[in-house]
Design an enzyme around this catalytic site. Structure first.
Site, PDB file in Angstrom:
ATOM      1  N   LYS A  28      44.887  47.697  57.909  1.00  0.00           N
ATOM      2  CA  LYS A  28      45.175  47.262  59.334  1.00  0.00           C
ATOM      3  C   LYS A  28      45.109  48.414  60.232  1.00  0.00           C
ATOM      4  O   LYS A  28      44.519  48.404  61.294  1.00  0.00           O
ATOM      5  CB  LYS A  28      46.626  46.544  59.409  1.00  0.00           C
ATOM      6  CG  LYS A  28      46.855  46.089  60.829  1.00  0.00           C
ATOM      7  CD  LYS A  28      48.404  45.465  60.901  1.00  0.00           C
ATOM      8  CE  LYS A  28      48.773  44.300  59.994  1.00  0.00           C
ATOM      9  NZ  LYS A  28      49.199  43.010  60.327  1.00  0.00           N
ATOM     10  N   ARG A  98      54.988  46.905  61.833  1.00  0.00           N
ATOM     11  CA  ARG A  98      54.288  46.017  60.699  1.00  0.00           C
ATOM     12  C   ARG A  98      53.721  46.938  59.396  1.00  0.00           C
ATOM     13  O   ARG A  98      53.269  48.141  59.800  1.00  0.00           O
ATOM     14  CB  ARG A  98      52.757  45.397  61.232  1.00  0.00           C
ATOM     15  CG  ARG A  98      53.158  44.288  62.233  1.00  0.00           C
ATOM     16  CD  ARG A  98      51.876  43.841  62.839  1.00  0.00           C
ATOM     17  NE  ARG A  98      51.868  43.394  64.032  1.00  0.00           N
ATOM     18  CZ  ARG A  98      51.850  42.050  64.442  1.00  0.00           C
ATOM     19  NH1 ARG A  98      51.727  41.117  63.543  1.00  0.00           N
ATOM     20  NH2 ARG A  98      52.016  41.888  65.770  1.00  0.00           N
ATOM     21  N   GLY A 107      51.521  38.563  53.775  1.00  0.00           N
ATOM     22  CA  GLY A 107      52.933  38.030  53.821  1.00  0.00           C
ATOM     23  C   GLY A 107      53.918  38.573  52.726  1.00  0.00           C
ATOM     24  O   GLY A 107      55.242  38.010  52.618  1.00  0.00           O
ATOM     25  N   MET A 109      54.927  41.848  52.623  1.00  0.00           N
ATOM     26  CA  MET A 109      55.899  42.804  53.080  1.00  0.00           C
ATOM     27  C   MET A 109      56.207  42.596  54.454  1.00  0.00           C
ATOM     28  O   MET A 109      56.115  41.408  55.030  1.00  0.00           O
ATOM     29  CB  MET A 109      55.203  44.262  53.136  1.00  0.00           C
ATOM     30  CG  MET A 109      54.776  44.807  51.678  1.00  0.00           C
ATOM     31  SD  MET A 109      53.955  46.479  51.617  1.00  0.00           S
ATOM     32  CE  MET A 109      52.367  45.989  52.320  1.00  0.00           C
ATOM     33  N   ARG A 342      39.642  42.037  59.929  1.00  0.00           N
ATOM     34  CA  ARG A 342      39.377  42.386  58.446  1.00  0.00           C
ATOM     35  C   ARG A 342      38.348  41.439  57.924  1.00  0.00           C
ATOM     36  O   ARG A 342      37.827  40.407  58.498  1.00  0.00           O
ATOM     37  CB  ARG A 342      40.523  42.184  57.521  1.00  0.00           C
ATOM     38  CG  ARG A 342      41.192  40.765  57.663  1.00  0.00           C
ATOM     39  CD  ARG A 342      42.498  40.679  56.782  1.00  0.00           C
ATOM     40  NE  ARG A 342      43.083  39.469  56.997  1.00  0.00           N
ATOM     41  CZ  ARG A 342      44.418  39.173  56.753  1.00  0.00           C
ATOM     42  NH1 ARG A 342      44.923  40.095  56.281  1.00  0.00           N
ATOM     43  NH2 ARG A 342      44.709  37.941  57.061  1.00  0.00           N
ATOM     44  N   HIS A 458      37.179  26.939  18.934  1.00  0.00           N
ATOM     45  CA  HIS A 458      35.932  26.019  18.903  1.00  0.00           C
ATOM     46  C   HIS A 458      35.787  25.311  20.056  1.00  0.00           C
ATOM     47  O   HIS A 458      34.763  25.237  20.981  1.00  0.00           O
ATOM     48  CB  HIS A 458      36.230  25.064  17.873  1.00  0.00           C
ATOM     49  CG  HIS A 458      35.013  24.153  17.376  1.00  0.00           C
ATOM     50  ND1 HIS A 458      35.220  22.906  17.769  1.00  0.00           N
ATOM     51  CD2 HIS A 458      33.805  24.395  16.815  1.00  0.00           C
ATOM     52  CE1 HIS A 458      33.680  22.531  17.703  1.00  0.00           C
ATOM     53  NE2 HIS A 458      33.241  23.437  17.007  1.00  0.00           N
ATOM     54  N   SER A 768      23.589  42.797  17.131  1.00  0.00           N
ATOM     55  CA  SER A 768      24.196  41.945  18.256  1.00  0.00           C
ATOM     56  C   SER A 768      25.953  42.252  17.946  1.00  0.00           C
ATOM     57  O   SER A 768      26.179  41.807  16.846  1.00  0.00           O
ATOM     58  CB  SER A 768      23.840  40.633  18.308  1.00  0.00           C
ATOM     59  OG  SER A 768      24.279  39.781  19.127  1.00  0.00           O
ATOM     60  N   GLY A 770      29.289  40.843  17.949  1.00  0.00           N
ATOM     61  CA  GLY A 770      30.031  39.528  17.943  1.00  0.00           C
ATOM     62  C   GLY A 770      31.528  39.989  18.352  1.00  0.00           C
ATOM     63  O   GLY A 770      32.491  40.172  17.465  1.00  0.00           O
ATOM     64  N   THR A 771      31.800  40.151  19.666  1.00  0.00           N
ATOM     65  CA  THR A 771      33.074  40.652  20.023  1.00  0.00           C
ATOM     66  C   THR A 771      34.043  39.261  19.869  1.00  0.00           C
ATOM     67  O   THR A 771      35.228  39.929  19.927  1.00  0.00           O
ATOM     68  CB  THR A 771      32.923  41.029  21.592  1.00  0.00           C
ATOM     69  OG1 THR A 771      32.308  40.237  22.310  1.00  0.00           O
ATOM     70  CG2 THR A 771      32.211  42.515  21.632  1.00  0.00           C
ATOM     71  N   CYS A 835      26.809  38.919  21.970  1.00  0.00           N
ATOM     72  CA  CYS A 835      26.615  37.551  21.918  1.00  0.00           C
ATOM     73  C   CYS A 835      28.182  36.934  21.780  1.00  0.00           C
ATOM     74  O   CYS A 835      28.279  35.762  21.863  1.00  0.00           O
ATOM     75  CB  CYS A 835      25.853  36.948  20.867  1.00  0.00           C
ATOM     76  SG  CYS A 835      26.443  37.396  19.125  1.00  0.00           S
ATOM     77  N   TYR A 855      20.921  43.978  26.064  1.00  0.00           N
ATOM     78  CA  TYR A 855      21.019  42.577  26.801  1.00  0.00           C
ATOM     79  C   TYR A 855      22.445  42.171  26.447  1.00  0.00           C
ATOM     80  O   TYR A 855      23.110  42.536  25.801  1.00  0.00           O
ATOM     81  CB  TYR A 855      20.132  41.398  26.330  1.00  0.00           C
ATOM     82  CG  TYR A 855      20.046  41.421  24.747  1.00  0.00           C
ATOM     83  CD1 TYR A 855      20.968  40.461  24.292  1.00  0.00           C
ATOM     84  CD2 TYR A 855      19.496  41.947  23.797  1.00  0.00           C
ATOM     85  CE1 TYR A 855      21.077  39.911  23.005  1.00  0.00           C
ATOM     86  CE2 TYR A 855      19.506  41.684  22.510  1.00  0.00           C
ATOM     87  CZ  TYR A 855      20.335  40.696  21.960  1.00  0.00           C
ATOM     88  OH  TYR A 855      20.719  40.452  20.798  1.00  0.00           O
TER      89      TYR A 855
HETATM   90  C1  PEP Z   1      31.276  36.502  17.425  1.00  0.00           C
HETATM   91  O1  PEP Z   1      32.279  36.650  16.680  1.00  0.00           O
HETATM   92  O2  PEP Z   1      31.411  37.402  18.412  1.00  0.00           O
HETATM   93  C2  PEP Z   1      30.366  35.524  17.677  1.00  0.00           C
HETATM   94  C3  PEP Z   1      29.454  35.591  18.458  1.00  0.00           C
HETATM   95  O3  PEP Z   1      30.136  34.620  16.606  1.00  0.00           O
HETATM   96  P1  PEP Z   1      31.294  33.485  16.464  1.00  0.00           P
HETATM   97  O4  PEP Z   1      31.977  33.164  17.743  1.00  0.00           O
HETATM   98  O5  PEP Z   1      30.168  32.451  15.944  1.00  0.00           O
HETATM   99  O6  PEP Z   1      31.912  34.016  15.349  1.00  0.00           O
END
Ligand code: PEP
Ligand code: MG
Length: 881
Positions: A28, A98, A107, A109, A342, A458, A768, A770-771, A835, A855
């Site tokens: 402000k 203010r 709102g 403060m 703003r 799932h 890849s 697989g997080t 992925c 990617y």
């Molecule tokens: C993962 O584990 O990140 C993955 C992509 O495989 P899934 O979810 O099928 O175990």
């Protein structure tokens, strides 16, 4: 601190601050300074910097040395400029006090208006303005606000006095109170103050001012403000600034007023001047909602000169800030003042339209337009959403697992969902949790509701993949399959056939049907995405298992498939028997017999995918889940299968029990299946390569299949499976006599794989990440069960986010980085992707860009979000941010 400047003046066309000084002057204060210096009419004042707030807290709520003198100096300058003095008995100056931090915290403060009035000044104000009612009204408002905000008195005391005064007179509106009434109310207010505070209402304006400044700084650390910052991830700020500004009055009479306007429509983005105002009112009256504000078109009709002035100033501000402005204004006796400007908050639709229009108008560059749209906002544009004007009866709330909104009759099994869909009914599939066996029902349903499971359960993953709305982990409901009903926590019972509506963007479950509105893929959206693609480096693929999902993803701009989960293909009705036969076969020959029934079907799947993707890369992951997931569960299912397989039901039952695992996520799954039952993976590689060879040979496609081995933790696993795959692939290639390239790679989804990625890269042409599993195994946190307590962890800030949603960069992210570095050490040209579900979450996508991945791969409906986040990452990097 003592030496540096603490207070910044603005007024009379000159300012010591500017718009770039948000950190120091708050949003402000910085904009008041900027508006002043570009010639916008702003009531003069000064801003006490956020550094003073910081010092105040560092120093046990004491002000830094020299502060008091600086405050007095600025106050004197303000008085001089205005030709009035605070508390003066003839012509008093009134100010507002203010808050205003660098990040907007609406709102949260404190604010105090009309400061500087006392028993003498009110008389002076009445005489000077010739409006005694106005003066006494200002005084009573000031006493009330000051007592509430600066002195912590409860507002109810004053409300009661005011209400009683109106009752006595038999009136409803404050505006019907006359000067005498207000004078009496002031007396009563002062008495109430004395009774509560045990002292007279402060008459010294400097004392009033300092107490108000104390209160605004104090409000930086009130619970509300702390909570708001936590919720909105506002960190790293010094504190709030305090703006002391001469008052202008919208409540002078019918020639005065106050309002709020936007330079474009914040919900559609259309270039129309949009806003509302109230005549004879102060800002708080607009917010209080007692009188209904009028629209700007009525201002145009009734006060055309003011309207024109406002319109010109709006244009000037928008052109100057080069963004849609949210403006507060006040009209005092036909003169217009700007009190705040703003960048305005806006819907996703408006954000896209405004960004694109502003490029067309030459106001901003394409790069700026891309950065103006938040990736997560796009989600609103890609799914149907609830009609915001429709009423809704929320009976439960779960996790917002897959966005969009849908309604339909409740069913409790996948088969029923399919059956109902076949006769044209719209249904919502309600399950305790879903498993791969429910896929057909999920497809048929409009939306999915589960009582258990987290954001990577799932149901959540599959629904996102299908672009279907899903509320998961809804602990507020108890599902009773036997009674064919669920009970919400508030006791509401929903039976099969009852209609409910889900909002997958908020997690809300509503009774009855709430109307939805369809997304519009307007031309603006397409144009913005063209720029996005021009600026990003990171490629974006999709996680898709069917030609239909792949087609959706292609429309959204996917540049390949980063993960095809083949297990979903095993559940289709005609195959599941053959799959079960394969698993339960007594010997290798039996397994091979069953697999040979599945082979042509798998080949058909891959033909479909390759055709749809038209030569774009396709990564196919070999079978991953534990075998028992495919097995029959009920006695009837076991008996049916026993008949087909010509074995005793009891024998089958024993086998099913034998395969049961206590911890299937850490069990006999992924490449461990390929090691123990090599013929399964052989069949899959066979099918992939036959499909590729056929399309290359007969239909002229260019295809380089990518075969991906899951859950590798030890290089030897991969070495064995790779050599098996090469044997099968080469055998197919030589049979087809075509020249086919193919890649074999692996998922990095166990900590040990990341730690030994240099060894694993010897056997892998791509990684890849697989997080999903990598997060599960790094934290030791079950993907399917953690939903029960994770929200609590996030609420308490033990975890900053759900780590299954936003990649944990400090832990899991370190393993990703290590995997990349070690992989590239061994094989510099290795292809790197991700992925897990994080591949479609903006902060994780930015991390992936920085980690140097090639990617990201995400569910089809998140592809545009990932593309935009990837462009943001590249542009932020370019700007050195
Ligand atoms: C993962 O584990 O990140 C993955 C992509 O495989 P899934 O979810 O099928 O175990
Ligand atoms: Mg996995």
């Amino acid at each position: 601190m003592a030496k540096s400047k603490m207070i910044y003046f603005f007024g009379d066309g000159k300012a010591e601050g500017n718009a770039k000084m948000k950190e120091l002057l708050g949003g402000k204060g910085a904009n008041l300074a900027e508006m002043t210096s570009i010639g916008v009419p702003v009531p003069p004042g000064f801003t006490i910097s956020t550094e003073v707030c910081h010092a105040f807290y560092e120093n046990n709520r004491e002000y830094p040395e020299g502060y008091e003198q600086e405050l007095k100096k600025h106050l004197t300058a303000l008085e001089k400029l205005m030709g009035k003095k605070l508390g003066d008995s003839k012509d008093p100056l009134l100010v507002s006090v203010r808050s205003g931090a660098a990040a907007s915290m609406p709102g949260m403060m404190d604010t105090i208006l009309n400061l500087g009035l006392n028993d003498q000044a009110v008389v002076g104000l009445a005489e000077k303005t010739g409006n005694s009612r106005f003066a006494w009204d200002a005084y009573r408002r000031f006493i009330q606000m000051f007592s509430n905000v600066a002195m912590g008195m409860k507002g109810g005391v004053f409300e009661t006095i005011l209400e009683k005064a109106k009752d006595r007179k038999g009136i409803e509106l404050d505006t019907d109170l006359d000067s005498n009434d207000l004078q009496k109310i002031v007396e009563e207010y002062k008495k109430a103050y004395k009774a509560h505070m045990k002292s007279d209402f402060p008459q010294d304006p400097l004392d009033q001012l300092q107490k108000s400044i104390d209160a605004v700084f104090g409000s930086w650390m009130n619970d509300r403000a702390i909570h708001y910052r936590r919720l909105n991830n506002i960190t790293g700020l010094l504190g709030t600034a305090v703006n002391v500004q001469s008052m202008v009055f919208g409540n002078f009479g019918d020639d005065s007023g106050t309002g709020v306007c936007f330079s474009r429509d914040p919900s559609t983005g259309k270039k129309i001047f949009y806003g509302e105002y109230l005549m004879n009112a102060q800002g708080e009256d607009v917010v209080a909602g007692i009188r209904t504000p009028e629209t700007l078109s009525s201002l145009k009709k009734k006060h055309s000169r003011i309207y024109k002035e406002l319109e010109d100033l709006k244009d000037k501000l928008e052109a100057h800030y080069r963004d849609m402005q949210d403006i507060e204004f006040t009209i005092e006796k036909h003169k217009l003042y700007m009190l705040q400007t703003r960048n305005g908050k806006r819907t996703a639709k408006a954000a896209v339209k405004i960004a694109v229009d502003m490029v067309t108008e030459g106001l901003i560059s394409e790069k700026e337009a891309v950065l103006r749209v938040e990736p997560d906002q796009l989600d609103q544009l890609l799914h149907p959403s609830l009609d915001p004007s429709a009423p809704k009866n929320v009976v439960a709330k779960g996790l917002p697992a897959s966005p969009g909104a849908a309604g339909g009759e409740v069913v409790f099994s996948a088969d029923e969902a399919e059956e109902a869909a076949r006769i044209g009914l719209k249904v919502i599939l309600v399950r305790v949790e879903t498993s791969p066996e429910d896929i057909h029902g999920m497809h048929a349903a409009q939306g999915i509701l589960t009582a258990r499971g987290g954001m990577t359960s799932h149901a959540a993953v599959v629904a996102r993949g299908m672009g279907k709305c899903c509320v998961a982990g809804c602990g507020d409901i108890k599902v009773d399959y036997k009674a064919q009903q669920f009970t919400a926590r508030n006791g509401v019972v929903v039976k099969k056939g009852d209609v409910i509506t889900l909002d997958g963007s908020t997690g809300e479950v509503m009774l009855g049907s709430v109307p939805t509105v369809q997304p519009e893929m307007t031309g603006d959206f397409g144009r913005l995405m063209e720029w996005v693609d021009k600026f990003r480096r990171l490629k974006v693929r999709t996680n898709a298992d069917t030609p239909q999902d792949s087609a959706v993803a292609r429309q959204f701009g996917a540049e390949g498939i980063g993960l095809c989960r083949t297990e979903h293909m095993f559940f289709e009705a005609e195959r599941i028997m053959a799959v079960r036969e394969m698993i339960l076969a007594e010997d290798l020959e039996g397994r091979k017999r069953a697999l040979s029934k599945i082979l042509p079907m798998q080949k058909g799947d891959f033909l479909g995918l390759f055709r749809e993707m038209k030569g774009l890369p396709v990564t196919i992951r070999l079978l991953d889940p534990p075998l028992h997931e495919f097995l029959p569960h009920t006695d009837k299912e076991i008996e049916d299968l026993a008949r087909v397989m010509n074995v005793q039901a009891a024998t089958l039952k024993n086998k099913v029990e034998f395969l049961h695992e206590f911890n299937p996520m850490l069990g006999h799954r992924g490449c461990r299946l390929g090691i123990t039952f090599p013929e399964i993976y052989d069949m899959q590689v066979h099918a992939i390569m036959e499909a590729a060879c056929q399309l290359i040979k007969e239909e002229g496609y260019e295809i380089v299949p990518e075969i991906m081995i899951p859950l590798v933790g030890e290089v030897k696993e991969l070495a064995i499976l790779r050599s098996n795959a090469i044997r099968v692939a080469d055998e197919v290639i030589s049979r087809y006599r075509v020249d086919v390239q193919y890649l074999i790679g692996t998922m990095i989804e166990l900590p040990r794989a990341a730690l030994t990625a240099d060894e694993i890269a010897r056997e892998a042409e791509f990684f890849s990440f697989g997080t999903n599993d990598l997060t599960q195994t790094t934290y030791g946190l079950s993907r399917d069960d953690a939903g029960k307590f994770l929200p609590y962890y996030v609420e308490r800030e033990i975890y900053p986010n759900d780590p299954f949603v936003a990649l944990d960069q400090g832990g899991v992210g370190q393993l990703v980085k290590m995997g990349c570095e070690k992989g590239r050490q061994t094989r510099p040209e290795i292809k790197l992707g991700i992925c897990g579900e994080h591949g479609g979450e903006p902060s994780s996508v930015i991390f992936c860009h920085q980690a140097g991945l090639d990617y990201v791969s995400c569910s089809p409906y998140r592809v545009p979000i990932a593309r935009l986040a990837a462009a943001h990452a590249a542009l932020l990097e370019e700007q050195g941010r």
